[in-house]
Design a protein around this motif. Structure first.
Motif, PDB file in Angstrom:
ATOM      1  N   TYR A 138       0.105  -4.425   1.021  1.00 14.28           N
ATOM      2  CA  TYR A 138      -0.255  -5.652   0.891  1.00 14.28           C
ATOM      3  C   TYR A 138      -1.537  -5.544   0.363  1.00 14.28           C
ATOM      4  O   TYR A 138      -2.112  -6.082  -0.671  1.00 14.28           O
ATOM      5  CB  TYR A 138      -0.356  -6.163   2.307  1.00 14.28           C
ATOM      6  CG  TYR A 138      -0.912  -7.767   2.296  1.00 14.28           C
ATOM      7  CD1 TYR A 138      -0.018  -8.721   1.751  1.00 14.28           C
ATOM      8  CD2 TYR A 138      -1.930  -8.130   2.748  1.00 14.28           C
ATOM      9  CE1 TYR A 138      -0.292 -10.026   1.694  1.00 14.28           C
ATOM     10  CE2 TYR A 138      -2.310  -9.252   2.675  1.00 14.28           C
ATOM     11  CZ  TYR A 138      -1.393 -10.301   2.118  1.00 14.28           C
ATOM     12  OH  TYR A 138      -2.024 -11.696   2.334  1.00 14.28           O
ATOM     13  N   ASN A 139      -2.645  -4.256   0.625  1.00 13.14           N
ATOM     14  CA  ASN A 139      -3.853  -4.216   0.467  1.00 13.14           C
ATOM     15  C   ASN A 139      -4.076  -2.881  -0.597  1.00 13.14           C
ATOM     16  O   ASN A 139      -5.037  -2.742  -1.097  1.00 13.14           O
ATOM     17  CB  ASN A 139      -4.727  -3.929   1.767  1.00 13.14           C
ATOM     18  CG  ASN A 139      -4.745  -5.268   2.357  1.00 13.14           C
ATOM     19  OD1 ASN A 139      -4.909  -6.324   2.086  1.00 13.14           O
ATOM     20  ND2 ASN A 139      -5.188  -4.998   3.675  1.00 13.14           N
ATOM     21  N   GLY A 140      -3.029  -2.302  -0.877  1.00 14.76           N
ATOM     22  CA  GLY A 140      -3.013  -1.006  -1.794  1.00 14.76           C
ATOM     23  C   GLY A 140      -1.801  -0.278  -1.479  1.00 14.76           C
ATOM     24  O   GLY A 140      -0.938  -0.522  -0.719  1.00 14.76           O
ATOM     25  N   PRO A 141      -2.081   0.972  -2.029  1.00 18.23           N
ATOM     26  CA  PRO A 141      -0.837   1.916  -1.707  1.00 18.23           C
ATOM     27  C   PRO A 141      -0.817   2.367  -0.380  1.00 18.23           C
ATOM     28  O   PRO A 141      -1.696   2.710   0.290  1.00 18.23           O
ATOM     29  CB  PRO A 141      -1.217   3.138  -2.774  1.00 18.23           C
ATOM     30  CG  PRO A 141      -2.295   2.564  -3.654  1.00 18.23           C
ATOM     31  CD  PRO A 141      -2.968   1.580  -3.064  1.00 18.23           C
ATOM     32  N   VAL A 142       0.385   2.763   0.030  1.00 18.02           N
ATOM     33  CA  VAL A 142       0.760   3.349   1.331  1.00 18.02           C
ATOM     34  C   VAL A 142       1.607   4.614   1.061  1.00 18.02           C
ATOM     35  O   VAL A 142       2.466   4.756   0.196  1.00 18.02           O
ATOM     36  CB  VAL A 142       1.833   2.454   2.010  1.00 18.02           C
ATOM     37  CG1 VAL A 142       2.328   3.184   3.365  1.00 18.02           C
ATOM     38  CG2 VAL A 142       1.157   1.005   2.421  1.00 18.02           C
ATOM     39  N   THR A 143       0.969   5.748   1.603  1.00 18.73           N
ATOM     40  CA  THR A 143       1.601   7.100   1.127  1.00 18.73           C
ATOM     41  C   THR A 143       2.404   7.575   2.495  1.00 18.73           C
ATOM     42  O   THR A 143       1.474   7.599   3.550  1.00 18.73           O
ATOM     43  CB  THR A 143       0.414   8.046   0.704  1.00 18.73           C
ATOM     44  OG1 THR A 143       0.005   7.530  -0.724  1.00 18.73           O
ATOM     45  CG2 THR A 143       0.934   9.663   0.396  1.00 18.73           C
ATOM     46  N   VAL A 144       3.409   8.236   2.423  1.00 21.89           N
ATOM     47  CA  VAL A 144       3.885   8.771   3.659  1.00 21.89           C
ATOM     48  C   VAL A 144       4.282  10.233   3.399  1.00 21.89           C
ATOM     49  O   VAL A 144       4.709  10.511   2.307  1.00 21.89           O
ATOM     50  CB  VAL A 144       5.293   7.950   4.133  1.00 21.89           C
ATOM     51  CG1 VAL A 144       5.080   6.713   4.415  1.00 21.89           C
ATOM     52  CG2 VAL A 144       6.300   8.010   3.131  1.00 21.89           C
ATOM     53  N   LYS A 145       4.189  11.036   4.411  1.00 24.44           N
ATOM     54  CA  LYS A 145       4.815  12.458   4.302  1.00 24.44           C
ATOM     55  C   LYS A 145       5.993  12.504   5.372  1.00 24.44           C
ATOM     56  O   LYS A 145       5.771  12.298   6.658  1.00 24.44           O
ATOM     57  CB  LYS A 145       3.641  13.540   4.638  1.00 24.44           C
ATOM     58  CG  LYS A 145       4.075  14.681   4.734  1.00 24.44           C
ATOM     59  CD  LYS A 145       3.047  16.002   4.739  1.00 24.44           C
ATOM     60  CE  LYS A 145       2.318  15.763   6.020  1.00 24.44           C
ATOM     61  NZ  LYS A 145       1.268  16.747   6.220  1.00 24.44           N
ATOM     62  N   VAL A 146       7.088  12.910   4.976  1.00 24.82           N
ATOM     63  CA  VAL A 146       8.348  12.864   5.558  1.00 24.82           C
ATOM     64  C   VAL A 146       8.818  14.391   5.769  1.00 24.82           C
ATOM     65  O   VAL A 146       8.968  15.025   4.833  1.00 24.82           O
ATOM     66  CB  VAL A 146       9.341  11.583   5.056  1.00 24.82           C
ATOM     67  CG1 VAL A 146      10.660  11.765   5.934  1.00 24.82           C
ATOM     68  CG2 VAL A 146       8.877  10.394   4.842  1.00 24.82           C
ATOM     69  N   THR A 147       9.115  14.825   7.029  1.00 24.36           N
ATOM     70  CA  THR A 147       9.534  16.237   7.092  1.00 24.36           C
ATOM     71  C   THR A 147      11.147  15.835   7.683  1.00 24.36           C
ATOM     72  O   THR A 147      11.640  15.191   8.338  1.00 24.36           O
ATOM     73  CB  THR A 147       8.885  16.836   8.511  1.00 24.36           C
ATOM     74  OG1 THR A 147       7.592  16.794   8.286  1.00 24.36           O
ATOM     75  CG2 THR A 147       9.463  18.304   8.438  1.00 24.36           C
ATOM     76  N   TYR A 148      11.788  16.767   6.748  1.00 27.11           N
ATOM     77  CA  TYR A 148      13.392  16.747   6.895  1.00 27.11           C
ATOM     78  C   TYR A 148      13.967  17.978   7.345  1.00 27.11           C
ATOM     79  O   TYR A 148      13.458  18.966   6.995  1.00 27.11           O
ATOM     80  CB  TYR A 148      14.223  16.449   5.683  1.00 27.11           C
ATOM     81  CG  TYR A 148      13.840  15.016   5.172  1.00 27.11           C
ATOM     82  CD1 TYR A 148      14.609  13.904   5.411  1.00 27.11           C
ATOM     83  CD2 TYR A 148      12.869  14.533   3.988  1.00 27.11           C
ATOM     84  CE1 TYR A 148      14.669  12.441   5.196  1.00 27.11           C
ATOM     85  CE2 TYR A 148      12.612  13.152   3.663  1.00 27.11           C
ATOM     86  CZ  TYR A 148      13.569  12.298   4.294  1.00 27.11           C
ATOM     87  OH  TYR A 148      13.312  10.959   3.725  1.00 27.11           O
ATOM     88  N   GLY A 149      14.913  17.961   8.315  1.00 32.37           N
ATOM     89  CA  GLY A 149      15.683  18.888   8.728  1.00 32.37           C
ATOM     90  C   GLY A 149      16.900  18.936   7.846  1.00 32.37           C
ATOM     91  O   GLY A 149      17.068  18.273   6.852  1.00 32.37           O
ATOM     92  N   ALA A 150      18.046  19.855   8.126  1.00 29.19           N
ATOM     93  CA  ALA A 150      19.288  20.108   7.473  1.00 29.19           C
ATOM     94  C   ALA A 150      19.966  18.606   7.365  1.00 29.19           C
ATOM     95  O   ALA A 150      20.606  18.279   6.367  1.00 29.19           O
ATOM     96  CB  ALA A 150      20.072  20.874   7.823  1.00 29.19           C
ATOM     97  N   ASP A 151      19.933  17.868   8.470  1.00 33.41           N
ATOM     98  CA  ASP A 151      20.577  16.754   8.394  1.00 33.41           C
ATOM     99  C   ASP A 151      19.944  15.492   9.174  1.00 33.41           C
ATOM    100  O   ASP A 151      20.596  14.655   9.813  1.00 33.41           O
ATOM    101  CB  ASP A 151      22.040  17.005   9.451  1.00 33.41           C
ATOM    102  CG  ASP A 151      21.466  17.693  10.836  1.00 33.41           C
ATOM    103  OD1 ASP A 151      20.386  17.643  11.108  1.00 33.41           O
ATOM    104  OD2 ASP A 151      22.534  17.782  11.702  1.00 33.41           O
TER     105      ASP A 151
END
Length: 836
Positions: A138-151
């Motif tokens: 709404y006010n600007g960019p939203v940045t996320v860092k997502v950690t994935y395992g194998a499944d």
């Protein structure tokens, strides 16, 4: 984002080429749109799509700034004409919804062939690791860092966000835990935080693509199923519907008066539209302004804290405004004159020649006496050479009332009706504003005690700036700050401390009022998981659900003020998506009358891309027509005046009409929550010197000659410094120049020090959006809701923007906050008084 769309569209094109067996076949599927699931029903005959229906009822077209008939309906027609989705353009203005339609259609087609996509229940696998992605909130960019395992998703962290606390940020709090459990992004959006919910979802989906998700469809569909529980039945003395400023003021006052209170709120947190407003409120602080009992005083004492503060100074143009009012005709208002002459909203000088409505005549007469006393003191000083900025500011309650009157006096487009604020309701909220700061401060709120600022469309310097509070609600050791602290942490604390039974029920949508033996006795509601709620009110129900500026259909249905050339289904809004007029509809269902529904205020300083409120004031800025390079309006005018001028003089950017350029000195400070971040925000604002304007104009598609713009700004600044007339149009009140300049010891400008060439400018692109609806429920001064015969509907009260008759056809900037808090308290006090 671009990678995600490219992958999705490639998949669309691939699947659209699948050949179908002969004969008719009806198929269904769904995909995630802007803020909801978009479902389709597709009929295929002889390999071609011959019928297509789309259920997009959960989507918000005003948020996209485009009408459905100009976007999705055209897309449907294009698909039917082509017989497939191949080559169909999804860039309709409602791109997310349109892309969801194409994705859902292709899912349906693929399901007929079988095996074209991984099965919805097939296992999901990822390439383990950390991935980062960004999407627009709404006010600007939203940045996320997502950690994935194998499944599975192991962690989701928001690493950068400018979203509003307790509004957009709730999407993170509520959606991320569900995404981790569901192992996907298809969880429900959060009501009132639609933009942020969408940004979080898109960013997480982007990381899933980067992580090589083996079943993206299943990932995007994974959600937590919320199951309704047994119906809930509760009873309180007072039930308040809506937890914005009016609702929380009502709740706190009712609790202070000894009542048990339940607040029902559809959004995930209290705050309503108040949390995304400017937040300042208009009310003169007598200790800061000119005092006829001690005219030469330079300081005043705020009795509430016992401290001494410097009195605020006048601003260039204020005394001319007072002289105009001093000469206002006291004859009855001459409506007949405007039958043959154009009524120009905002032209107070012309308006002053044609009289005053009878109920405001006593206020005008008292105000004239106050002004004359001030001028008897001020004029000799001016005649002796004093600069206006060295004189103490004049400000009284009568000035506030009279400016609210003429600032809201408007004529319908067809000249058939006039509208202005009810004098009793206007007087009530302005008089009641005198104790508002003290009431909030006694509960822990904090304010700037030494200033009386202005903001866009306010007409005067009497704004009170919030700071925060002394209250630590979340236990982090820090007090709650900003609007949240001043306007919500304080009354919430009061509500909870008054009685252990008191409560707030969020994510709960009120649907109906309960009427028994002709009296409103409660509210029917539904919790977000479908659980039915019956809340009985032993003493009364207070509606504080806000206006309907986010419901463009409702705005257009009653519109009698704006040209349909300007106000359209594509008009954006500054409001949260929850502001759709549901409280008005509930009250109408039990016989409530409405007033002023044909008048809606547009906010002239809204961001071009999403309609969000950009904040600011016209007193320090120069507004430029992007085609001619000239000024086109007094930047301090009323909001409807500014918006109309923008429509007539602005350019169109990506379908948004009325886009103009605002120039001001980069060093101009605004209250901290509204201060712009350093650097540029492409599409919204830029920092440049005048030498850099040609390149910027070329980048933005601005056709005005930069040299003309530069000369206009120079001439404007000279006028501010008293060295000539304002270019192109006048200006009533101006507080500073655009270019750098020093001031002399007496407060006057040192003209020789003026330097525009080396000034860093802020250049903003803005346009009008719907902001505040003037119309609403008809109420008396105690905030009883009235029926069509003017009779009280027993047990029903209303406060805030859900009501009408207060602001006339145009609201002054800063009048909303003071009115909603005063009327909330008034409604609560009426409930108590009526039940003694």
């Amino acid at each position: 984002m671009k990678k995600l769309f490219a992958l999705m569209l490639c998949l669309c094109l691939l699947l659209s080429c699948v050949a179908f067996a002969e004969g008719a076949n009806t198929l269904t599927a769904s995909a995630k749109g802007f803020g909801s699931d978009v479902a389709v029903e597709v009929t295929v005959e002889d390999g071609k799509i011959t019928a297509l229906t789309v259920d997009d009822s959960g989507e918000s077209y005003p948020a996209a700034g485009v009408a459905r008939e100009d976007s999705v309906e055209k897309l449907i027609a294009a698909i039917l004409e082509a017989g497939s989705t191949e080559g169909v353009d999804v860039n309709t203005g409602a791109t997310f919804t349109s892309t969801a339609v194409v994705e859902a259609v292709n899912k349906a087609l693929a399901s007929a062939e079988g095996g074209a996509e991984p099965a919805a229940d097939a296992a999901i696998a990822f390439t383990a690791g950390e991935y980062e992605a960004t999407a627009d909130g709404y006010n600007g960019p939203v940045t996320v860092k997502v950690t994935y395992g194998a499944d599975k998703i192991e962690n989701i962290e928001v690493t950068a966000s400018a979203e509003t606390g307790h509004v957009g940020t709730l999407a993170y709090t509520l959606m991320i835990p569900e995404m981790l459990i569901a192992n996907g992004s298809g969880v429900d959006s959060i009501s009132g935080a639609t933009f942020t919910s969408r940004a979080l979802r898109l960013a997480v989906e982007d990381t899933a693509v980067q992580a090589g998700c083996t079943n993206l469809d299943a990932f995007k569909s994974a959600k937590i199923e919320h199951v309704a529980t047994d119906p809930v039945e509760v009873e309180y003395d007072v039930v308040v519907v809506g937890a914005g400023g009016a609702g929380m003021a009502a709740a706190a006052q009712a609790a202070q008066d000894g009542n048990t209170v339940l607040v029902i709120e559809k959004n995930a947190e209290v705050g309503g539209n108040t949390l995304v407003s400017g937040g300042q409120y208009q009310s003169v602080m007598p200790y800061l302004v000119w005092d006829p009992a001690d005219p030469d005083a330079e300081t005043g004492v705020y009795e509430h804290d016992g401290q001494t503060y410097d009195k605020v100074k006048s601003v260039k143009g204020c005394i001319d405004e007072l002289k105009m009012i001093l000469n206002w005709s006291e004859e009855p208002f001459d409506e007949d004159y405007y039958k043959d002459h154009e009524f120009v909203a905002g032209d107070a000088m012309e308006l002053s020649k044609h009289g005053v409505h009878a109920e405001y005549l006593p206020i005008l007469k008292e105000l004239k006496a106050e002004i004359q006393t001030y001028l008897d003191w001020a004029q000799p000083k001016l005649d002796a050479g004093a600069d206006e900025s060295t004189l103490t500011l004049f400000s009284t309650l009568n000035l506030h009332k009279f400016q609210t009157y003429y600032g809201g006096l408007r004529q319908s487009a067809d000249k058939s009706q006039w509208i202005y604020g009810d004098v009793d309701l206007v007087s009530q909220f302005i008089d009641g504003g005198q104790g508002l700061k003290e009431w909030l401060e006694d509960q822990g709120a904090t304010f700037h005690e030494d200033s009386q600022q202005t903001l866009i469309g306010a007409l005067w310097y009497r704004e009170n700036e919030f700071v925060g509070s002394t209250i630590d609600l979340d236990g982090d050791g820090e007090p709650e700050m900003g609007r949240w602290g001043s306007y919500f942490a304080a009354p919430m604390t009061t509500l909870y401390e008054a009685n252990d039974i008191n409560g707030i029920m969020t994510r709960t949508t009120a649907t109906d009022l309960i009427v028994e033996d002709g009296r409103v006795t409660g509210v029917k509601a539904v919790y977000f998981d479908g659980t039915e709620v019956t809340a009985k009110a032993a003493k009364g129900v207070i509606l504080a659900t806000g206006g309907y500026a986010a419901n463009i259909d409702m705005v257009l249905d009653g519109n009698v003020y704006w040209s349909t050339e300007y106000l359209t289904k594509a008009t954006k809004t500054t409001n949260r998506s929850s502001q759709i007029g549901d409280g008005i509809k509930m009250a109408e269902a039990v016989g409530a009358a409405t007033t002023g529904m044909g008048f809606t205020q547009l906010m002239p300083i809204s961001w071009v891309d999403n309609g969000n409120l950009a904040f600011g004031g016209g007193n320090y800025a120069c507004w430029i027509n992007p085609t001619t390079g000239h000024r086109f309006v007094d930047e301090g005018s009323e909001r409807d005046v500014l918006s109309l001028a923008e429509f007539k003089n602005g350019m169109e950017v990506n379908g948004t009409q009325g886009v103009f350029l605002e120039f001001y000195n980069k060093e101009q400070m605004m209250p901290a929550p509204m201060q712009l971040a350093e650097g540029d925000f492409p599409g919204r604002y830029y920092r440049r010197t005048i030498a850099e304007l040609p390149a910027l104009f070329e980048e933005l598609g601005v056709t005005a000659d930069p040299e003309v713009v530069i000369q206009t700004i120079r001439d404007y600044d000279m006028a501010v410094m008293g060295q000539g007339e304002y270019p192109d149009c006048g200006k009533a009140i101006a507080s500073r120049t655009v270019g750098n300049v020093e001031k002399n010891e007496d407060g006057s400008y040192n003209v020789e020090s003026y330097d525009l060439d080396n000034t860093l400018l802020t250049i903003r692109l803005m346009a009008p959006s719907t902001h505040h609806t003037m119309g609403g429920l008809k109420v008396d001064i105690d905030r009883h809701v009235l029926n069509a015969d003017g009779e009280i509907i027993p047990g029903l009260y209303a406060a805030g923007e859900v009501t009408g008759g207060i602001h006339g056809g145009n609201r002054l900037g800063g009048n909303a906050i003071v009115e909603i808090f005063v009327s909330g308290r008034t409604a609560a006090q009426a409930v108590t008084a009526d039940n003694k």
